[in-house]
Scaffold this motif. Structure first.
Motif, PDB file in Angstrom:
ATOM      1  N   UNK A 125     -26.311  22.154 -31.058  1.00 40.82           N
ATOM      2  CA  UNK A 125     -25.767  20.686 -31.763  1.00 40.82           C
ATOM      3  C   UNK A 125     -24.674  20.918 -32.440  1.00 40.82           C
ATOM      4  N   UNK A 126     -23.880  21.948 -33.297  1.00 42.70           N
ATOM      5  CA  UNK A 126     -23.177  21.890 -33.812  1.00 42.70           C
ATOM      6  C   UNK A 126     -21.224  22.747 -33.629  1.00 42.70           C
ATOM      7  N   UNK A 127     -22.414  23.537 -32.518  1.00 43.43           N
ATOM      8  CA  UNK A 127     -21.317  24.676 -31.784  1.00 43.43           C
ATOM      9  C   UNK A 127     -20.853  24.031 -30.513  1.00 43.43           C
ATOM     10  N   UNK A 128     -21.515  23.212 -29.895  1.00 41.96           N
ATOM     11  CA  UNK A 128     -21.903  23.292 -28.816  1.00 41.96           C
ATOM     12  C   UNK A 128     -21.079  21.693 -28.625  1.00 41.96           C
ATOM     13  N   UNK A 129     -22.420  20.814 -28.581  1.00 44.60           N
ATOM     14  CA  UNK A 129     -22.276  19.629 -28.725  1.00 44.60           C
ATOM     15  C   UNK A 129     -20.885  19.190 -29.686  1.00 44.60           C
ATOM     16  N   UNK A 130     -20.759  19.434 -31.280  1.00 45.67           N
ATOM     17  CA  UNK A 130     -20.033  19.202 -31.676  1.00 45.67           C
ATOM     18  C   UNK A 130     -18.748  19.394 -32.110  1.00 45.67           C
ATOM     19  N   UNK A 131     -18.762  20.967 -31.957  1.00 44.21           N
ATOM     20  CA  UNK A 131     -17.806  21.674 -31.890  1.00 44.21           C
ATOM     21  C   UNK A 131     -17.134  21.901 -32.818  1.00 44.21           C
ATOM     22  N   UNK A 132     -18.045  21.766 -33.908  1.00 45.50           N
ATOM     23  CA  UNK A 132     -17.404  20.924 -35.303  1.00 45.50           C
ATOM     24  C   UNK A 132     -16.673  22.392 -36.338  1.00 45.50           C
TER      25      UNK A 132
ATOM     26  N   UNK B 269      -9.152  18.373 -38.355  1.00 43.92           N
ATOM     27  CA  UNK B 269      -9.384  17.639 -37.240  1.00 43.92           C
ATOM     28  C   UNK B 269      -9.245  18.317 -35.940  1.00 43.92           C
ATOM     29  N   UNK B 270      -8.604  19.107 -35.846  1.00 43.07           N
ATOM     30  CA  UNK B 270      -8.759  20.257 -34.672  1.00 43.07           C
ATOM     31  C   UNK B 270      -8.057  19.712 -33.680  1.00 43.07           C
ATOM     32  N   UNK B 271      -8.953  19.466 -32.005  1.00 41.61           N
ATOM     33  CA  UNK B 271      -8.680  18.862 -31.080  1.00 41.61           C
ATOM     34  C   UNK B 271      -9.864  17.400 -30.518  1.00 41.61           C
TER      35      UNK B 271
ATOM     36  N   UNK C 170     -10.608  -1.355 -27.188  1.00 43.41           N
ATOM     37  CA  UNK C 170     -10.426  -0.926 -28.611  1.00 43.41           C
ATOM     38  C   UNK C 170     -11.330  -0.013 -29.163  1.00 43.41           C
ATOM     39  N   UNK C 171     -12.382  -0.272 -28.525  1.00 48.96           N
ATOM     40  CA  UNK C 171     -13.573   0.616 -28.855  1.00 48.96           C
ATOM     41  C   UNK C 171     -13.999   1.975 -28.677  1.00 48.96           C
ATOM     42  N   UNK C 172     -13.863   2.027 -27.299  1.00 43.47           N
ATOM     43  CA  UNK C 172     -13.571   3.524 -27.160  1.00 43.47           C
ATOM     44  C   UNK C 172     -12.159   4.800 -27.804  1.00 43.47           C
ATOM     45  N   UNK C 173     -10.764   3.544 -27.818  1.00 46.16           N
ATOM     46  CA  UNK C 173     -10.021   4.594 -28.799  1.00 46.16           C
ATOM     47  C   UNK C 173     -10.873   4.565 -30.094  1.00 46.16           C
ATOM     48  N   UNK C 174     -10.238   3.483 -30.629  1.00 45.62           N
ATOM     49  CA  UNK C 174     -10.854   3.942 -31.889  1.00 45.62           C
ATOM     50  C   UNK C 174     -11.907   4.893 -32.581  1.00 45.62           C
ATOM     51  N   UNK C 175     -12.852   5.017 -31.586  1.00 44.51           N
ATOM     52  CA  UNK C 175     -13.934   5.805 -31.527  1.00 44.51           C
ATOM     53  C   UNK C 175     -13.306   7.988 -31.178  1.00 44.51           C
ATOM     54  N   UNK C 176     -12.991   7.468 -30.540  1.00 46.81           N
ATOM     55  CA  UNK C 176     -12.030   9.151 -30.410  1.00 46.81           C
ATOM     56  C   UNK C 176     -12.329   9.737 -31.451  1.00 46.81           C
ATOM     57  N   UNK C 177     -11.828   9.097 -32.951  1.00 50.65           N
ATOM     58  CA  UNK C 177     -11.618  10.340 -34.308  1.00 50.65           C
ATOM     59  C   UNK C 177     -13.112  10.847 -34.152  1.00 50.65           C
ATOM     60  N   UNK C 178     -14.238  10.351 -33.089  1.00 42.03           N
ATOM     61  CA  UNK C 178     -15.513  10.993 -34.327  1.00 42.03           C
ATOM     62  C   UNK C 178     -16.012  11.417 -33.089  1.00 42.03           C
ATOM     63  N   UNK C 179     -14.682  11.892 -32.235  1.00 44.16           N
ATOM     64  CA  UNK C 179     -16.065  13.200 -31.108  1.00 44.16           C
ATOM     65  C   UNK C 179     -14.120  14.523 -30.886  1.00 44.16           C
ATOM     66  N   UNK C 180     -13.513  14.985 -32.083  1.00 44.09           N
ATOM     67  CA  UNK C 180     -13.064  15.609 -32.851  1.00 44.09           C
ATOM     68  C   UNK C 180     -13.885  16.930 -33.603  1.00 44.09           C
ATOM     69  N   UNK C 181     -12.746  17.428 -33.455  1.00 43.38           N
ATOM     70  CA  UNK C 181     -14.308  18.958 -34.601  1.00 43.38           C
ATOM     71  C   UNK C 181     -13.999  18.975 -35.308  1.00 43.38           C
ATOM     72  N   UNK C 182     -13.270  17.442 -36.337  1.00 46.69           N
ATOM     73  CA  UNK C 182     -13.968  16.811 -37.336  1.00 46.69           C
ATOM     74  C   UNK C 182     -14.995  15.375 -36.682  1.00 46.69           C
ATOM     75  N   UNK C 183     -15.439  15.405 -35.428  1.00 47.44           N
ATOM     76  CA  UNK C 183     -15.931  14.010 -35.810  1.00 47.44           C
ATOM     77  C   UNK C 183     -17.304  13.691 -36.725  1.00 47.44           C
ATOM     78  N   UNK C 184     -17.890  15.015 -36.975  1.00 47.37           N
ATOM     79  CA  UNK C 184     -18.890  14.396 -37.548  1.00 47.37           C
ATOM     80  C   UNK C 184     -19.141  14.449 -38.744  1.00 47.37           C
ATOM     81  N   UNK C 185     -17.820  14.968 -39.821  1.00 43.61           N
ATOM     82  CA  UNK C 185     -17.449  14.545 -40.663  1.00 43.61           C
ATOM     83  C   UNK C 185     -17.577  13.281 -41.235  1.00 43.61           C
ATOM     84  N   UNK C 186     -16.553  12.564 -39.715  1.00 46.94           N
ATOM     85  CA  UNK C 186     -16.158  11.444 -40.161  1.00 46.94           C
ATOM     86  C   UNK C 186     -17.164  10.079 -40.016  1.00 46.94           C
TER      87      UNK C 186
END
Length: 625
Positions: A221-228, A235-237, A457-473
Motif C-alpha cells: 500500500x505505502x510503497x507500491x500504491x501510494x509511493x509515499x 511532494x515528489x511527482x 475541476x474535481x480531477x485536477x484538484x484531486x491530483x495533489x492526492x496522487x503525488x508522493x505526498x498525497x496520503x499526507x494531504x
C-alpha cells in the motif's frame, strides 16, 4: 372568502392544478376541490425530479450508508465497550442524527431547492449556510474520489495470481517487510530469514537486531500504491498509475451523473443494494473460519463501565453525526428533487434505522475476519485491528492471502468498497452541480457540460492526492474539511429553523406535505429541535475541541504550516457564512439600524413558499373552505 377564479387572477400566469376528493366538514360530508398553484419560478421551472418510486430512498441509503459503516464503526464499537457502545450510539441517533436528517429532508422537499439558493430565500442573512455546505461538499468530493481510485487499482491488481501483495520478495519491499508464511518456510527449511537466524534442531530463535515488522500488504500500500514520500513537504511527482485510476473514478462518476438524478437514481438500485449482498457473503465465509468466534467475542463483549465515560458518548455522537452527514448539503440536495407529498418522515426513519443495523452487521463481518487473521498469526485480535484505510487496504488484503480463492474474495471486497463509495460521491458531486444550476437556472440546458466541468475541476484538484505526498494531504484534508465548520453550520441551522423561523411554523409546513400529525408528534419534535438537538451538537463541538490533537500519520508529525493550512480549509465554509452575512447587512439600504436589519434579514423573503405553491380547498360552489 374569495372564489377559485379570483385566486387564479391574483396569480397571473401561475398554473392551476385541481384534484377532486372527499372531505368532512363538521358533521356533514361534502365534496371538496383541492387546488395547487405552482409558482411561476425560474429556478423551479424544468427542475429535475426523481423518476422512480424508490430512487430517492435508495440514493439516501447509499449516501448515508458508506465506508464509515464498514471501516470505522466496528473499531469504535470494539474500542468503546463492545456491545455497550450500541446504547449511546442509538441514543445519539435519536437526539442528534435523526432530528437533523428529518429537518433537512423536510426543509428541502418543501422548497424544492438545493442549499445554495434555499437559504437565500429562507433567511437572507444566513444565505452563507448554503454556500458553506456546497463548499464542504466540494472539498470532500476532491479527496473522497481518491479512495475510489485506490479501490479501483486494488480491484484490478486482485486479478493477478498470486495476489501482488503476497510475500516479501518484491521490488517494493524493504528490510522491514515480514511475512509469517515465509517465516514458517524458513523455520522448516533452516537458514537465514531477514534479520533473524533459524537454528536447526532448535526451537529457539536468536534476534540479532529488533526491527519493526510490516506485513507485505502494508508495504504494498505505502510503497507500491501510494509511493509515499517521507513527509508532506516532499511532494515528489504525480503517481501516473494512481492518476489514471483517479481519472477512471471521475469518468465513472460523470457517466452516472451526466443526466442528474434521472441517471444516478437508476444506478443506485445496484450500488446501494450490492454491498449488502457482499456483506452477507463475507459474513457466511467469515463465521466458518477458525478464530472467528474469538473475533466476534472481542467485538460484542460488553463493558458496561465504559458507559460512565464521556469518551464513549462523544465517539457515538461524532460517528452518528458524520454517518448521516447533515450540514454537508447532500441531504438537502437529494430531498430537493422529491415530490411535494413524499413522506420524508418515513424515509428519515428508514434510513436512520438502516444505517445503525448496517453498521452493527458490518461489525460481525469485520471481526470474524479479524479473529481469523489473529488466529493465523497466533496473536491477539487487538494487535491486528485497525480502522479507516488501514483496515481496507492493509488488514483485509493481508487476510485474503490466507483464504482459499483469495483472488475471488479480494475482487468482491474491493468492488463492494467501490459501490459504497460511489453513492456518497454521487451525493457530494450532485450537491455542487445543483448549487451551480440553482444559482444559474439557464445553464440547465447545458447540464451535461456543467457536470463534465465539475468532474474536470474535481480531477485536477484531486491530483495533489496522487503525488508522493498525497496520503499526507489526504489525512490533513480528511481531518479538517468536514469537522468544525460542519458542526457550526449544523448548530446554526438547527437554531435558525427551530427558534427564529419557529418549530410550530416548520411543523405546519411538514403537515402540508405529509398530512396532519398528532399532538404527541408535534410536542416531541418541538422539544427535540428546540432543546435536545442543539445541546447534543454543542456537546459534540466541545468533545471535538477537548479531544483535538494536531493531525499525524503514523509516527509522522506534520509541520506547523500544515496544521495552519488544515485550519484554513476547515474554517473556509464558516468564513463564507460570516462574509455573506456582513455583505447582506452592508448592502441593505433601508436606512434601518444594524439590529433592525439583522432582524429583517433573518426572516424569509417573499419568494419563500412551497415548491408546488399554496394549497386552497373549495366546496362545489367555488367557495374557499
Amino acid at each position: 372568502m374569495q372564489s377559485s377564479i379570483e385566486h387564479q387572477k391574483l396569480r397571473g400566469a401561475n398554473r392551476l392544478q385541481s384534484v377532486d376528493d372527499w372531505g368532512i366538514g363538521g358533521t356533514t360530508n361534502h365534496r371538496r376541490r383541492v387546488a395547487y398553484y405552482e409558482p411561476n419560478d425560474e429556478i423551479l421551472t424544468n427542475r429535475d425530479s426523481w423518476t422512480g418510486k424508490f430512487d430517492f430512498l435508495l440514493s439516501l441509503i447509499g449516501y448515508s450508508v458508506g465506508l464509515g459503516n464498514v471501516w470505522r464503526f466496528p473499531y469504535l464499537c470494539y474500542n468503546n465497550g463492545g456491545g455497550a457502545f450500541l446504547i449511546p450510539f442509538t441514543v445519539m441517533l435519536v437526539i442528534a442524527g435523526l432530528p437533523l436528517m428529518f429537518m433537512e429532508l423536510s426543509l428541502a422537499q418543501y422548497a424544492g431547492l438545493g442549499p445554495a439558493v434555499l437559504f437565500g430565500r429562507f433567511s437572507p442573512l444566513l444565505q452563507g449556510l448554503g454556500l458553506g455546505m456546497v463548499l464542504i461538499a466540494g472539498i470532500v468530493m476532491l479527496y473522497y474520489n481518491v479512495i475510489l481510485a485506490w479501490t479501483l487499482l486494488y480491484m484490478l491488481t486482485s486479478f493477478e495470481e498470486p495476489l501482488p501483495w503476497k510475500g516479501c520478495h518484491h521490488a517494493w519491499t524493504t528490510k522491514f517487510c515480514y511475512s509469517y508464511e515465509e517465516e514458517n518456510i524458513c523455520l522448516s527449511d533452516n537458514g537465514t530469514y531477514y534479520l533473524r537466524e533459524c537454528y536447526a534442531n532448535s526451537s529457539m530463535i536468536s534476534n540479532f537486531t529488533k526491527v519493526a515488522k510490516r506485513p507485505p500488504a502494508e508495504e504494498f500500500f505505502k510503497n507500491y500504491i501510494l509511493q509515499l514520500s517521507s513527509g508532506i513537504e516532499h511532494t515528489g511527482q504525480i503517481n501516473i498509475t494512481l492518476a489514471l485510476s483517479l481519472l477512471a473514478a471521475w469518468l465513472i462518476v460523470f457517466l452516472c451523473l451526466c443526466r442528474g438524478v434521472k441517471s444516478s437514481g437508476k444506478v443506485v438500485y445496484f450500488t446501494a443494494l450490492f454491498p449488502y449482498v457482499v456483506l452477507v457473503m463475507l459474513f457466511i465465509r467469515g463465521i466458518t473460519l477458525p478464530g472467528a468466534h474469538t473475533g466476534i467475542k472481542y467485538y460484542l463483549e460488553p463493558d458496561w463501565e465504559k458507559l460512565k465515560s464521556a469518551q464513549i458518548w462523544g465517539d457515538a455522537a461524532v460517528q452518528i453525526f458524520f454517518a448521516l452527514s447533515p450540514a454537508w448539503g447532500g441531504l438537502l440536495t437529494l430531498a430537493s428533487y422529491n415530490k411535494f407529498t413524499n413522506n420524508c418522515y418515513r424515509d428519515a426513519i428508514i434510513v436512520a434505522t438502516t444505517n445503525i443495523l448496517t453498521s452493527f452487521f458490518a461489525g460481525f463481518v469485520i471481526f470474524s475476519i479479524l479473529g481469523f487473521l489473529a488466529h493465523e498469526l497466533d496473536t491477539e485480535v487487538g494487535s491486528v485491528i485497525d480502522q479507516g484505510a488501514g483496515l481496507a487496504f492493509v488488514v483485509f488484503p493481508e487476510m485474503v492471502t490466507k483464504l482459499q480463492m483469495p483472488m475471488f474474495w479480494s475482487v468482491l471486497f474491493f468492488f463492494m468498497l467501490l459501490t459504497l463509495g460511489l453513492d456518497s460521491q454521487f451525493a457530494l458531486m450532485e450537491t455542487v452541480v445543483t448549487g451551480i444550476l440553482d444559482t444559474f437556472p439557464k445553464w440547465r440546458r447545458w447540464k451535461t457540460r456543467v457536470v463534465f466541468g465539475v468532474a474536470t475541476v474535481g480531477y485536477v484538484g484531486g491530483l495533489v492526492f496522487v503525488t508522493n505526498s498525497g496520503m499526507y494531504w489526504f489525512q490533513l484534508v480528511d481531518k479538517y474539511a468536514a469537522n468544525w465548520s460542519v458542526l457550526l453550520i449544523a448548530t446554526i441551522e438547527c437554531i435558525l429553523i427551530a427558534w427564529i423561523y419557529g418549530s410550530k411554523r416548520f411543523i405546519s409546513n411538514i403537515e402540508e406535505m405529509i398530512g396532519p400529525r398528532s399532538n404527541a408528534f408535534i410536542l416531541f419534535w418541538t422539544v427535540i429541535w428546540k432543546f435536545v438537538t442543539p445541546v447534543a451538537l454543542l456537546f459534540i463541538l466541545c468533545f471535538n475541541w477537548i479531544q483535538y490533537k494536531p493531525v499525524s500519520y503514523g509516527k509522522y508529525a506534520y509541520p506547523d504550516w500544515a496544521d495552519i493550512v488544515g485550519w484554513a480549509i476547515g474554517l473556509l465554509p464558516m468564513v463564507a457564512v460570516v462574509l455573506t452575512s456582513v455583505y447582506k447587512i452592508l448592502s441593505d439600504s433601508s436606512g434601518q439600524s444594524i439590529a433592525e436589519k439583522v432582524v429583517n434579514l433573518l426572516k424569509p423573503t417573499d419568494e419563500w413558499k412551497a415548491a408546488r405553491g399554496h394549497q386552497f380547498q373549495y366546496d362545489d360552489h367555488g367557495i374557499e373552505i
